[in-house]
Scaffold this motif. Structure first.
Motif, PDB file in Angstrom:
ATOM      1  N   LEU A  98       0.455  -1.333  -0.178  1.00 27.99           N
ATOM      2  CA  LEU A  98       0.074  -0.131   0.030  1.00 27.99           C
ATOM      3  C   LEU A  98       0.764   1.264   0.076  1.00 27.99           C
ATOM      4  O   LEU A  98       0.267   2.318   0.620  1.00 27.99           O
ATOM      5  N   SER A  99       2.023   1.241  -0.738  1.00 26.65           N
ATOM      6  CA  SER A  99       3.172   2.438  -1.341  1.00 26.65           C
ATOM      7  C   SER A  99       2.628   3.223  -2.388  1.00 26.65           C
ATOM      8  O   SER A  99       3.361   3.718  -2.969  1.00 26.65           O
ATOM      9  N   MET A 100       1.691   2.309  -2.858  1.00 27.39           N
ATOM     10  CA  MET A 100       1.682   3.359  -3.675  1.00 27.39           C
ATOM     11  C   MET A 100       1.636   3.157  -5.362  1.00 27.39           C
ATOM     12  O   MET A 100       1.958   3.511  -6.528  1.00 27.39           O
ATOM     13  N   GLY A 101       2.901   2.059  -5.043  1.00 23.12           N
ATOM     14  CA  GLY A 101       3.296   1.730  -6.310  1.00 23.12           C
ATOM     15  C   GLY A 101       4.261   1.010  -5.875  1.00 23.12           C
ATOM     16  O   GLY A 101       4.892   0.604  -4.665  1.00 23.12           O
ATOM     17  N   ASN A 102       4.292  -0.124  -7.133  1.00 23.23           N
ATOM     18  CA  ASN A 102       6.409  -0.925  -6.715  1.00 23.23           C
ATOM     19  C   ASN A 102       6.486  -1.337  -7.568  1.00 23.23           C
ATOM     20  O   ASN A 102       5.907  -1.422  -8.996  1.00 23.23           O
ATOM     21  N   ARG A 103       7.501  -1.827  -8.050  1.00 25.72           N
ATOM     22  CA  ARG A 103       7.964  -2.901  -9.288  1.00 25.72           C
ATOM     23  C   ARG A 103       6.652  -3.688  -9.187  1.00 25.72           C
ATOM     24  O   ARG A 103       6.622  -4.762  -8.593  1.00 25.72           O
ATOM     25  N   SER A 104       7.176  -4.200 -10.987  1.00 26.02           N
ATOM     26  CA  SER A 104       6.003  -5.149 -11.741  1.00 26.02           C
ATOM     27  C   SER A 104       7.056  -5.748 -13.230  1.00 26.02           C
ATOM     28  O   SER A 104       7.661  -5.061 -13.735  1.00 26.02           O
ATOM     29  N   ASP A 105       7.034  -7.193 -12.939  1.00 25.01           N
ATOM     30  CA  ASP A 105       6.894  -7.098 -14.571  1.00 25.01           C
ATOM     31  C   ASP A 105       5.260  -8.688 -14.719  1.00 25.01           C
ATOM     32  O   ASP A 105       4.772  -8.690 -14.178  1.00 25.01           O
ATOM     33  N   GLY A 106       6.048  -8.604 -16.483  1.00 26.18           N
ATOM     34  CA  GLY A 106       5.006  -9.634 -17.441  1.00 26.18           C
ATOM     35  C   GLY A 106       6.046 -11.417 -17.000  1.00 26.18           C
ATOM     36  O   GLY A 106       7.153 -10.939 -16.652  1.00 26.18           O
ATOM     37  N   PHE A 107       4.823 -12.323 -16.097  1.00 28.69           N
ATOM     38  CA  PHE A 107       5.535 -13.186 -16.819  1.00 28.69           C
ATOM     39  C   PHE A 107       5.034 -14.368 -16.803  1.00 28.69           C
ATOM     40  O   PHE A 107       3.251 -13.992 -17.676  1.00 28.69           O
ATOM     41  N   SER A 108       5.195 -15.665 -17.317  1.00 32.38           N
ATOM     42  CA  SER A 108       4.570 -17.222 -18.254  1.00 32.38           C
ATOM     43  C   SER A 108       5.185 -17.917 -17.753  1.00 32.38           C
ATOM     44  O   SER A 108       5.951 -18.198 -16.483  1.00 32.38           O
ATOM     45  N   VAL A 109       4.259 -19.116 -17.289  1.00 31.99           N
ATOM     46  CA  VAL A 109       4.644 -20.471 -16.955  1.00 31.99           C
ATOM     47  C   VAL A 109       5.274 -21.167 -18.125  1.00 31.99           C
ATOM     48  O   VAL A 109       5.039 -20.948 -18.959  1.00 31.99           O
ATOM     49  N   GLU A 110       6.691 -21.642 -17.760  1.00 32.23           N
ATOM     50  CA  GLU A 110       7.456 -22.118 -18.139  1.00 32.23           C
ATOM     51  C   GLU A 110       6.991 -23.259 -19.279  1.00 32.23           C
ATOM     52  O   GLU A 110       6.679 -24.455 -18.284  1.00 32.23           O
ATOM     53  N   GLY A 111       7.156 -23.812 -20.110  1.00 31.92           N
ATOM     54  CA  GLY A 111       6.716 -25.338 -20.784  1.00 31.92           C
ATOM     55  C   GLY A 111       5.099 -25.267 -20.834  1.00 31.92           C
ATOM     56  O   GLY A 111       4.716 -26.071 -21.356  1.00 31.92           O
ATOM     57  N   ARG A 112       4.975 -24.101 -21.157  1.00 31.23           N
ATOM     58  CA  ARG A 112       3.439 -23.672 -21.143  1.00 31.23           C
ATOM     59  C   ARG A 112       3.449 -22.575 -22.862  1.00 31.23           C
ATOM     60  O   ARG A 112       2.757 -20.906 -22.035  1.00 31.23           O
ATOM     61  N   PRO A 113       3.091 -23.100 -23.993  1.00 28.05           N
ATOM     62  CA  PRO A 113       3.826 -21.732 -24.507  1.00 28.05           C
ATOM     63  C   PRO A 113       2.022 -21.133 -24.831  1.00 28.05           C
ATOM     64  O   PRO A 113       2.748 -19.948 -25.479  1.00 28.05           O
ATOM     65  N   GLU A 114       0.994 -21.383 -24.369  1.00 26.93           N
ATOM     66  CA  GLU A 114      -0.074 -20.638 -24.140  1.00 26.93           C
ATOM     67  C   GLU A 114      -0.183 -19.595 -23.929  1.00 26.93           C
ATOM     68  O   GLU A 114      -0.710 -18.423 -23.925  1.00 26.93           O
TER      69      GLU A 114
END
Length: 799
Positions: free
Chosen positions: A498-514
């Protein structure tokens, strides 16, 4: 001019003889003007104020765009290309807009924030690009160095490095990025000394520079925009891999960023509508009062007309009185606004970076207040002036009410009361929505136990700590704090929720092309072992961190929202996910918690091992030790601070607060909105109630003979009371019907700034009309009691 001065003197003499009326008008109109002046101080501060620099109209902030979408920072090569090739700007400067540092030398070390910039022209020169010199902010100079007039050319310690002071900024200058609050400036070439290098600063893919430019004399903004468009095409051809689809956008420096401006403008627009409603209610109230005054002066007006005065002269005299009363109300409003802006400046946000949200009454606010005062005087004085100047001589000399014509059921005063109550209903409904929003925000499940938590932060990077030394320091600190009396557990993280923002990134599951194209944005937190237990975050599956080494395979704990969006509620334990070029094995799942703001939809969160992340992705905001106490959390602050001092007395300790204090900051927007709308709603309600009471009292006074005749003929006291109350409540019912329609329409404007409450909230739109009707009933009942006590003999002799 002589005639005008004579009218002013005559007006002052008359007003001096009617102190009650003057006081009532000044207070009523002053409350409305104070509300408008206070909100306009926000507009002046965040929308209209130019950058605190010379010739601010020619200084612009430059941004990069991608496919026309704004905005991003510059890379160093792109900035260099622009600076060398542009012809529209006499100078272009780049700066790193937020630079944390620790300043020492006088007392305990202190955490401060500043900026690193290329040559600014004043303060340091281009030849000092890599020289350790510093320009101090005026407040830092006063607070840290006691306003020492001989500070120039002295050496100070900044994050353990020696810098020579070459100047002090003016008091008003805090940088050109609203609302950031910078306290020092150093040349950009010194950045490596103060901010350990974690990226390739010279890469075209690393966008980290804010840029400002000064337009050349004679160059228009259209010409500069055309040149920037040409340069964007040139850079895209030369560097297609990084500058393709790129462009430039600029705007006057010192204004809100394009990302923040729409939300701020919506909020300020809603507040402006509300305070204008307050002012309109006040004007209607004063207009009713002046109409009663004008009715009492009709014989005076008739005599003036009879001896040769023109209707224009009478109207001008009445308007002079109303404008002077309004100016008096404006002065009273300015005094109230001075207090209100100071009170609003005390509201704190939970942002981990310094923000300057202070308000003051500047010359723009004073000019606006004067214009609003004069306009209000003309608005509420026009109808009484017109009515007084249109006096019918024969009727006036006989003492007949100029506004009460035989057979007329509706008078102008009744119309004003209906408008007043309808506007009050709109205002009270808005107030009810925001108070319900504040109540809802305070009751939101944040996902962790806030009582008994204490937090304080350090930033070892500012003193040259390596990643290994940082982990070692935090481990020692955690152990020492956990051993303190009254401490149940302790852990470390990079930033509090609740500090109005933080580091973020895109994520995906390894081994799942979908899932590769899912581009899921996940908030990232660092944590040590014991963090979830200390915070009171329930664990659902798997295990906690267990002091993993920096060289061990990366592990992570995720929340329920992460599992739901990436794994569709499958068991994620042991699965691998990747984001930001790093692969993690999931070892645990915890309950959802609020991450950035209270009103957000639940965001997916991934917690990384702090020991494994400090080296590759150090926290820009420092590191926070979180302490769970068995009793009063605030009482542990001195002891925890002492343990930090014992480990390294040069470290600056900052952001010392309990979690309860932190949450009060997280409620900044609903608290601010609830406070403002609550005050404005109470003011509007009081003005409407007083206006209705005044109309009913006036009606009773005008009908004294009629009431006496009714009672002489046998009318009962209850019947007289019901007659008066019913006539007033008819006005109220009409106003409620009209006001509800307007309130339902206005409520839709607040959709984006309400927490957990729908704009068409049934509780608000049921309770508010009933409450307003009850207040109005009281305002009608009090005059009806006076009517019922009229003595028939006295009434029959009433003139």
């Amino acid at each position: 001019m002589t005639a005008w001065l004579g009218e002013i003197k005559q007006t002052l003499r008359r007003l001096w003889k009617a102190p009650g009326v003057v006081l009532a008008v000044i207070v009523s109109i002053g409350l409305g003007i104070a509300a408008n002046a206070t909100i306009f101080s926000m507009v002046s501060r965040f929308v209209l104020s130019p950058a605190p620099v010379g010739d601010p109209n020619t200084l612009v902030a430059l941004h990069t765009t991608t496919r026309g979408e704004c905005c991003n920072h510059f890379s160093w090569p792109l900035f260099s290309d622009l600076r060398e090739q542009t012809k529209s700007f006499s100078g272009v400067a780049a700066y790193h807009d937020l630079l944390p540092a620790s300043i020492g030398g006088h007392g305990e070390p202190e955490r401060v924030w500043g900026q690193a910039a290329t040559a600014l022209g004043r303060g340091f020169t281009r030849e000092e690009e890599r020289v350790p010199v510093i320009v101090l902010g005026h407040r830092l100079w006063q607070r840290r160095f006691g306003g020492d007039p001989s500070i120039v050319n002295k050496t100070i310690l900044l994050s353990g490095n020696q810098f020579t002071v070459v100047g002090v900024a003016p008091p008003a200058f805090r940088g050109i990025d609203l609302p950031l609050d910078a306290e020092f400036w150093v040349p950009l070439g010194n950045l490596d000394q103060l901010l350990p290098k974690t990226s390739n600063y010279e890469s075209r893919d690393y966008h980290w520079l804010a840029v400002a430019g000064r337009l050349r004399p004679g160059v228009t903004r259209a010409q500069a925009a055309a040149e920037l468009a040409v340069l964007a095409q040139r850079f895209a051809q030369a560097h297609a891999e990084s500058e393709k689809d790129g462009g430039f956008r600029f705007e006057t420096a010192g204004t809100l960023s394009p990302r923040d401006k729409p939300a701020v403008m919506i909020f300020l627009g809603a507040l402006t509508v509300v305070v204008l409603l307050v002012l309109c209610i006040a004007c209607a109230n004063v207009a009713n009062l002046l109409l009663a005054e004008a009715s009492g002066r009709q014989r005076e007006m008739a005599v003036r007309l009879a001896v040769g005065a023109t209707r224009g002269q009478l109207m001008r005299q009445m308007l002079t009185e109303s404008v002077m009363l309004a100016i008096g109300g404006g002065l009273f409003g300015v005094v109230l606004s001075l207090w209100a802006t100071r009170a609003l400046s005390t509201f704190q946000t939970p942002a981990p970076v310094p923000l300057d949200l202070s308000l003051n009454v500047d010359w723009r606010v004073l000019l606006y207040t004067f214009v609003v005062s004069v306009g209000s005087g003309l608005l509420f004085g026009l109808v009484p002036a017109w009515a007084a100047s249109r006096t019918i001589l024969s009727s006036a000399l006989k003492g007949e009410d100029m506004l009460a014509r035989p057979g007329r059921r509706w008078t102008l005063r009744n119309v004003l009361v209906v408008a007043q109550i309808a506007m009050s209903l709109v205002l009270l409904c808005a107030t009810g929505l925001f108070l319900r929003s504040f109540e809802s925000a305070a009751g939101i499940d944040i996902g962790f136990r806030s009582p008994g938590l204490l937090m304080m932060s350090v930033d070892p990077r500012e003193h040259g700590y390596t990643a290994e030394r940082t982990v070692q320091l935090l481990g020692q600190l955690r152990g020492r704090v956990a051993a303190l009396p009254g401490v149940r557990s302790a852990a470390c993280t990079d930033v509090a929720p609740l500090s109005m923002g933080n580091r973020s990134d895109g994520f995906s599951v390894e081994g799942r092309p979908e899932t590769l194209d899912l581009n899921l944005t996940v908030d990232l937190y660092m944590a040590t072992a014991g963090y979830f237990d200390t915070m009171g975050i329930p664990q659902i599956a798997g295990r906690d961190f267990s002091n993993e080494g920096a060289a061990a395979p990366r592990v992570a704990v995720v929340n329920e929202a992460f599992v739901r969006q990436l794994f569709k509620n499958e068991n994620p334990i042991g699965q691998r996910v990747s984001g930001g070029g790093v692969s993690y094995q999931i070892i645990g799942v915890v309950k959802n918690t609020k991450s950035r703001t209270l009103g957000e939809q639940q965001r997916p969160v991934l917690y990384r091992s702090l020991a494994q992340s400090v080296g590759s992705d150090p926290s820009f905001l420092g590191y926070t030790v979180v302490v769970r106490s068995a009793g009063d959390a605030a009482g542990l602050a001195s002891a925890v601070r002492g343990e930090i001092r014992a480990l390294d007395p040069t470290l600056a300790v900052f952001n010392i607060e309990t979690m309860e204090e932190h949450l009060r900051g997280a409620l900044f927007l609903p608290r601010l909105a609830g406070t403002l709308f609550g005050v404005f709603g109470v003011v509007g309600l009081l003005l409407a109630a007083v206006g209705l009471y005044g109309v009913m009292s006036y009606a009773v006074s005008r009908r004294t003979r009629e009431i006496g005749i009714r009672m002489a003929l046998g009318a009962q006291l209850g019947g007289v009371q019901r007659l008066i109350v019913w006539q007033g409540m008819v006005l109220v019912l009409i106003a409620v019907v009209l006001g509800l329609g307007m309130a339902l329409a206005v409520a839709r404007l607040f959709t984006s700034i309400l927490y957990g409450v729908r704009p068409l909230d049934l509780v608000t739109f049921t309770f508010v009309p009933l409450f307003l009707s009850s207040v109005a009933l009281l305002a009608c009942w009090i005059p009806s009691r006076r009517a019922a006590r009229v003595d028939p003999l006295t009434a029959l002799r009433y003139e």
